[in-house]
Write a protein that holds these residues in place. Structure first.
Motif, PDB file in Angstrom:
ATOM      1  N   TYR A 171     -12.891  68.817  62.300  1.00 45.16           N
ATOM      2  CA  TYR A 171     -12.286  68.159  63.458  1.00 45.16           C
ATOM      3  C   TYR A 171     -12.908  66.817  63.835  1.00 45.16           C
ATOM      4  CZ  TYR A 171     -10.602  72.927  63.830  1.00 45.16           C
ATOM      5  OH  TYR A 171     -10.031  74.154  63.536  1.00 45.16           O
ATOM      6  N   TRP A 172     -14.174  66.592  63.482  1.00 41.73           N
ATOM      7  CA  TRP A 172     -14.845  65.370  63.943  1.00 41.73           C
ATOM      8  C   TRP A 172     -15.683  64.685  62.871  1.00 41.73           C
ATOM      9  CZ3 TRP A 172     -15.544  69.962  67.000  1.00 41.73           C
ATOM     10  CH2 TRP A 172     -14.689  70.031  68.112  1.00 41.73           C
ATOM     11  N   ALA A 173     -15.550  65.089  61.630  1.00 39.69           N
ATOM     12  CA  ALA A 173     -16.405  64.483  60.600  1.00 39.69           C
ATOM     13  C   ALA A 173     -15.614  64.267  59.317  1.00 39.69           C
ATOM     14  CB  ALA A 173     -17.659  65.344  60.371  1.00 39.69           C
ATOM     15  N   CYS A 174     -15.854  65.099  58.311  1.00 39.90           N
ATOM     16  CA  CYS A 174     -15.329  64.839  56.966  1.00 39.90           C
ATOM     17  C   CYS A 174     -13.834  64.562  56.940  1.00 39.90           C
ATOM     18  CB  CYS A 174     -15.606  66.029  56.046  1.00 39.90           C
ATOM     19  SG  CYS A 174     -17.256  66.715  56.167  1.00 39.90           S
ATOM     20  N   MET A 175     -13.027  65.486  57.455  1.00 46.45           N
ATOM     21  CA  MET A 175     -11.578  65.364  57.303  1.00 46.45           C
ATOM     22  C   MET A 175     -10.992  64.184  58.084  1.00 46.45           C
ATOM     23  SD  MET A 175     -11.149  67.461  54.989  1.00 46.45           S
ATOM     24  CE  MET A 175      -9.365  67.357  54.834  1.00 46.45           C
ATOM     25  N   PRO A 176     -11.246  64.052  59.383  1.00 44.06           N
ATOM     26  CA  PRO A 176     -10.658  62.915  60.084  1.00 44.06           C
ATOM     27  C   PRO A 176     -11.215  61.566  59.633  1.00 44.06           C
ATOM     28  CG  PRO A 176     -12.110  64.138  61.546  1.00 44.06           C
ATOM     29  CD  PRO A 176     -11.937  64.965  60.318  1.00 44.06           C
ATOM     30  N   SER A 177     -12.500  61.507  59.300  1.00 43.42           N
ATOM     31  CA  SER A 177     -13.065  60.217  58.895  1.00 43.42           C
ATOM     32  C   SER A 177     -12.476  59.748  57.569  1.00 43.42           C
ATOM     33  CB  SER A 177     -14.597  60.299  58.802  1.00 43.42           C
ATOM     34  OG  SER A 177     -15.019  61.150  57.755  1.00 43.42           O
ATOM     35  N   LYS A 178     -12.330  60.661  56.622  1.00 48.02           N
ATOM     36  CA  LYS A 178     -11.772  60.256  55.328  1.00 48.02           C
ATOM     37  C   LYS A 178     -10.282  59.950  55.442  1.00 48.02           C
ATOM     38  CE  LYS A 178     -15.882  60.905  54.087  1.00 48.02           C
ATOM     39  NZ  LYS A 178     -16.463  61.189  55.401  1.00 48.02           N
ATOM     40  N   ALA A 179      -9.590  60.624  56.356  1.00 50.72           N
ATOM     41  CA  ALA A 179      -8.189  60.297  56.596  1.00 50.72           C
ATOM     42  C   ALA A 179      -8.060  58.891  57.184  1.00 50.72           C
ATOM     43  CB  ALA A 179      -7.554  61.326  57.523  1.00 50.72           C
ATOM     44  N   LEU A 180      -8.986  58.505  58.059  1.00 54.50           N
ATOM     45  CA  LEU A 180      -8.968  57.152  58.609  1.00 54.50           C
ATOM     46  C   LEU A 180      -9.201  56.109  57.518  1.00 54.50           C
ATOM     47  CD1 LEU A 180     -11.011  57.428  61.944  1.00 54.50           C
ATOM     48  CD2 LEU A 180      -8.593  56.832  61.714  1.00 54.50           C
ATOM     49  N   LEU A 181     -10.043  56.443  56.554  1.00 56.08           N
ATOM     50  CA  LEU A 181     -10.424  55.487  55.514  1.00 56.08           C
ATOM     51  C   LEU A 181      -9.417  55.393  54.374  1.00 56.08           C
ATOM     52  CD1 LEU A 181     -14.158  56.530  55.449  1.00 56.08           C
ATOM     53  CD2 LEU A 181     -13.401  54.169  55.778  1.00 56.08           C
ATOM     54  N   ARG A 182      -8.646  56.454  54.152  1.00 55.87           N
ATOM     55  CA  ARG A 182      -7.833  56.525  52.947  1.00 55.87           C
ATOM     56  C   ARG A 182      -6.750  55.448  52.884  1.00 55.87           C
ATOM     57  NH1 ARG A 182      -7.241  56.269  47.996  1.00 55.87           N
ATOM     58  NH2 ARG A 182      -5.315  57.139  47.157  1.00 55.87           N
ATOM     59  N   ARG A 233     -18.231  61.849  66.862  1.00 58.40           N
ATOM     60  CA  ARG A 233     -17.046  62.559  67.359  1.00 58.40           C
ATOM     61  C   ARG A 233     -15.996  61.602  67.908  1.00 58.40           C
ATOM     62  NH1 ARG A 233     -17.628  68.469  70.040  1.00 58.40           N
ATOM     63  NH2 ARG A 233     -18.508  69.526  68.216  1.00 58.40           N
ATOM     64  N   GLU A 234     -16.411  60.712  68.774  1.00 63.00           N
ATOM     65  CA  GLU A 234     -15.450  59.774  69.363  1.00 63.00           C
ATOM     66  C   GLU A 234     -14.938  58.786  68.304  1.00 63.00           C
ATOM     67  OE1 GLU A 234     -17.735  61.711  72.392  1.00 63.00           O
ATOM     68  OE2 GLU A 234     -18.454  60.468  70.730  1.00 63.00           O
ATOM     69  N   ALA A 235     -15.803  58.408  67.382  1.00 63.06           N
ATOM     70  CA  ALA A 235     -15.403  57.436  66.362  1.00 63.06           C
ATOM     71  C   ALA A 235     -14.332  57.983  65.438  1.00 63.06           C
ATOM     72  CB  ALA A 235     -16.627  57.015  65.547  1.00 63.06           C
ATOM     73  N   THR A 236     -14.348  59.276  65.186  1.00 62.39           N
ATOM     74  CA  THR A 236     -13.359  59.860  64.281  1.00 62.39           C
ATOM     75  C   THR A 236     -12.105  60.357  64.997  1.00 62.39           C
ATOM     76  OG1 THR A 236     -14.487  61.995  64.413  1.00 62.39           O
ATOM     77  CG2 THR A 236     -15.065  60.557  62.558  1.00 62.39           C
ATOM     78  N   SER A 237     -12.147  60.456  66.330  1.00 63.14           N
ATOM     79  CA  SER A 237     -11.011  61.037  67.048  1.00 63.14           C
ATOM     80  C   SER A 237     -10.351  60.078  68.034  1.00 63.14           C
ATOM     81  CB  SER A 237     -11.453  62.293  67.807  1.00 63.14           C
ATOM     82  OG  SER A 237     -12.441  61.983  68.784  1.00 63.14           O
ATOM     83  N   ALA A 238     -10.829  58.846  68.108  1.00 62.90           N
ATOM     84  CA  ALA A 238     -10.278  57.884  69.066  1.00 62.90           C
ATOM     85  C   ALA A 238      -8.781  57.684  68.838  1.00 62.90           C
ATOM     86  CB  ALA A 238     -11.006  56.546  68.960  1.00 62.90           C
ATOM     87  N   GLN A 239      -8.035  57.573  69.925  1.00 71.47           N
ATOM     88  CA  GLN A 239      -6.582  57.446  69.844  1.00 71.47           C
ATOM     89  C   GLN A 239      -6.100  56.000  69.936  1.00 71.47           C
ATOM     90  OE1 GLN A 239      -4.398  59.974  69.160  1.00 71.47           O
ATOM     91  NE2 GLN A 239      -6.269  61.155  68.790  1.00 71.47           N
ATOM     92  N   GLN A 240      -7.028  55.071  70.095  1.00 70.33           N
ATOM     93  CA  GLN A 240      -6.681  53.650  70.120  1.00 70.33           C
ATOM     94  C   GLN A 240      -7.744  52.865  69.361  1.00 70.33           C
ATOM     95  OE1 GLN A 240      -6.362  52.723  74.335  1.00 70.33           O
ATOM     96  NE2 GLN A 240      -4.137  52.889  74.245  1.00 70.33           N
ATOM     97  N   VAL A 241      -7.331  51.765  68.765  1.00 68.15           N
ATOM     98  CA  VAL A 241      -8.279  50.896  68.073  1.00 68.15           C
ATOM     99  C   VAL A 241      -9.051  50.089  69.109  1.00 68.15           C
ATOM    100  CG1 VAL A 241      -8.545  49.009  66.411  1.00 68.15           C
ATOM    101  CG2 VAL A 241      -6.729  50.725  66.093  1.00 68.15           C
ATOM    102  N   PRO A 242     -10.371  50.147  69.103  1.00 68.76           N
ATOM    103  CA  PRO A 242     -11.131  49.336  70.061  1.00 68.76           C
ATOM    104  C   PRO A 242     -11.010  47.856  69.710  1.00 68.76           C
ATOM    105  CG  PRO A 242     -12.613  50.340  68.473  1.00 68.76           C
ATOM    106  CD  PRO A 242     -11.250  50.908  68.202  1.00 68.76           C
ATOM    107  N   GLY A 243     -10.929  47.020  70.744  1.00 64.57           N
ATOM    108  CA  GLY A 243     -10.860  45.577  70.475  1.00 64.57           C
ATOM    109  C   GLY A 243     -12.116  45.080  69.801  1.00 64.57           C
TER     110      GLY A 243
END
Length: 474
Positions: free
Chosen positions: A48-59, A169-179
């Protein structure tokens, strides 16, 4: 609400992440009963907050970079990454932070799930406080396995905790791109999240106290990733220490030796700490907040019924190593419960040795960094005789086909006396898929003369193995 009494199992597992799930599964398959205690989401940090969401963000950015690196495909890429779709895909890989699927798996596996906060309460006992405030006492006939993992560590910098910093946790689950995103720390998490959010449009600054990113890996790795991040528009500042932090309105303000930096969010990626501070370990004679000291069967030294598995023992804080340890610990618990071993001196089938000899890891930046075994620095620090062999990966035909202008490096450490591999590092696009061959060679202690007969297919990037052998032969 009050106490719901006492329930007895063969094994009680504290922590329902991937490590705890695997311990419970192995012991149940071995004929024992098991309770799995979890206070948050079953499946834990990785799901929920590490491997799977982070790699999905990067893919997504990785796929676009791969297309742009091949003439003919490059011309078909006419737009940038779609942020909303990327975040939605990330959410799906995190199961939208819903663990009902994992809960069903636990039930189907014959494991008893106990929801709530569990704490040790003396010998072979765990007290669980449920969400409604009620409690139940669980006792274990054979063993208690602590699989509570680790948590992000926020350094003692004046005001840093008060600015509501992001952690992994917040870095992998954030719902908006930080400016503007300030990243404190240049390790795995810092580099991956800087890559992901910069690719999605954030203005990112990375602050690394040391002189190189990915400092525990070979220098070729940190140098390549720093160059890639800078090419992506990331401001990489090495040798920079944060001395204070505060908020002004919605801005985070960091004081550093280079002056003041401002951002919308700050990600603190400076390491992990053991989740043992509020676990009741003091009731069994252990010190809260410390990693659990375990032997190679993952049993806590001095407490024969207690096991510390995964991140909580601090040996290797990687999901795949936690699962590996879980299988070994589960087998040891079953064997001891059955009385199959005559003494503690003969535990080879259940000993965990891979996390000491050959731990594979991949940093999913662009370029990827894949490493297993010893680095130059570790070999030198440990006084291990070694010879270093390097080769540019881009010089092999398979790499040239993979990407126009492919750039990467392979580094191998060889024991010159036994002629076996001690460590291998690959830096380059897509090199994560090369790593398991290196892991097998190191774990199996395959002699270099024998590796000549492991012929790589042509034309693949794996041809770099042949070039490393040729370089070693000289």
């Amino acid at each position: 609400m009050g106490s719901a009494g006492t329930r007895e199992f063969d094994v009680v597992v504290l922590g329902g992440g991937s490590t705890g799930e695997n311990v419970a599964d192995v012991v149940v398959r071995g004929g024992l009963t098991a309770a799995l205690v979890e206070a948050e989401l079953v499946g834990g940090e990785c799901s929920y907050w590490a491997c799977m969401p982070s790699k999905a963000l990067l893919r997504g950015s990785e796929a676009l970079a791969a297309a742009r690196a091949v003439d003919g495909a490059r011309q078909a890429v006419t737009g940038g990454q779609e942020v909303a779709a990327t975040l939605a895909r990330r959410d799906s890989f995190a199961s939208n932070w819903d663990d009902s699927g994992q809960e069903k798996w636990v039930d189907d596996a014959g494991i008893e799930l106990v929801r709530g906060v569990g704490r040790l309460d003396g010998e072979r006992a765990v007290v669980v406080t449920a969400p409604d405030g009620g409690t139940v006492r669980l006792t274990a006939r054979s063993a208690v396995a602590v699989c509570t993992g680790s948590a992000p560590r926020v350094p003692r910098v004046d005001g840093l905790r008060d600015v509501d910093p992001w952690t992994s946790r917040e870095a992998t689950s954030a719902q908006q791109v930080p400016g503007r995103l300030l990243v404190v720390g240049g390790g795995y998490v810092g580099c991956e999240m800087a890559t992901a959010w910069a690719a999605l449009g954030a203005q990112v600054t990375v602050l690394q106290r040391g002189q190189r990113l990915l400092a525990t890996l070979e220098p070729e790795a940190g140098d390549a990733v720093a160059a890639s991040l800078r090419a992506l528009g990331v401001d990489v500042r090495l040798g920079t220490e944060v001395t204070a932090a505060h908020r002004e309105g919605g801005e985070v303000v960091l004081a550093t030796g280079d002056g003041e930096l401002r951002g919308d969010e700050v990600l603190v990626a400076t390491g992990r700490r053991a989740r043992t501070d509020d676990l009741g370990v003091d009731t069994v004679g252990l010190e809260p907040g410390r990693y659990l000291d375990v032997d190679d069967t993952l049993r806590v030294r001095g407490v024969p019924w207690l096991y510390g598995v995964g991140d909580v023992n601090g040996r290797r804080q990687l999901t795949h190593m936690g699962k590996y340890q879980a299988r070994q610990a589960g087998a040891a618990i079953v064997a001891r419960a059955r009385g199959e071993q005559a003494s503690d001196a003969d535990w080879a089938p259940t000993a965990a040795t891979a996390d000491r000899l050959a731990t594979p890891s991949v940093v999913f930046t662009d370029p990827q960094v894949a490493a297993v075994g010893l680095s130059r620095a570790r070999a030198q620090a440990d006084g291990v005789p070694h010879r270093v062999v390097t080769h540019p990966i881009g010089s092999v035909g398979g790499a040239a086909l993979h990407a126009d202008g492919y750039s990467g490096t392979a580094v191998a450490l060889v024991d010159p006396e036994r002629e076996v591999l001690l460590g291998v590092t690959f830096v380059g696009p897509g090199v994560g898929e090369l790593l398991h061959a290196a892991t097998v060679a190191i774990v199996g202690e395959v002699p270099i003369p024998r590796l000549w007969h492991a012929v790589p297919s042509y034309p693949t990037i794996s041809e770099v193995w042949l070039r490393l052998l040729e370089a070693y032969r000289g």
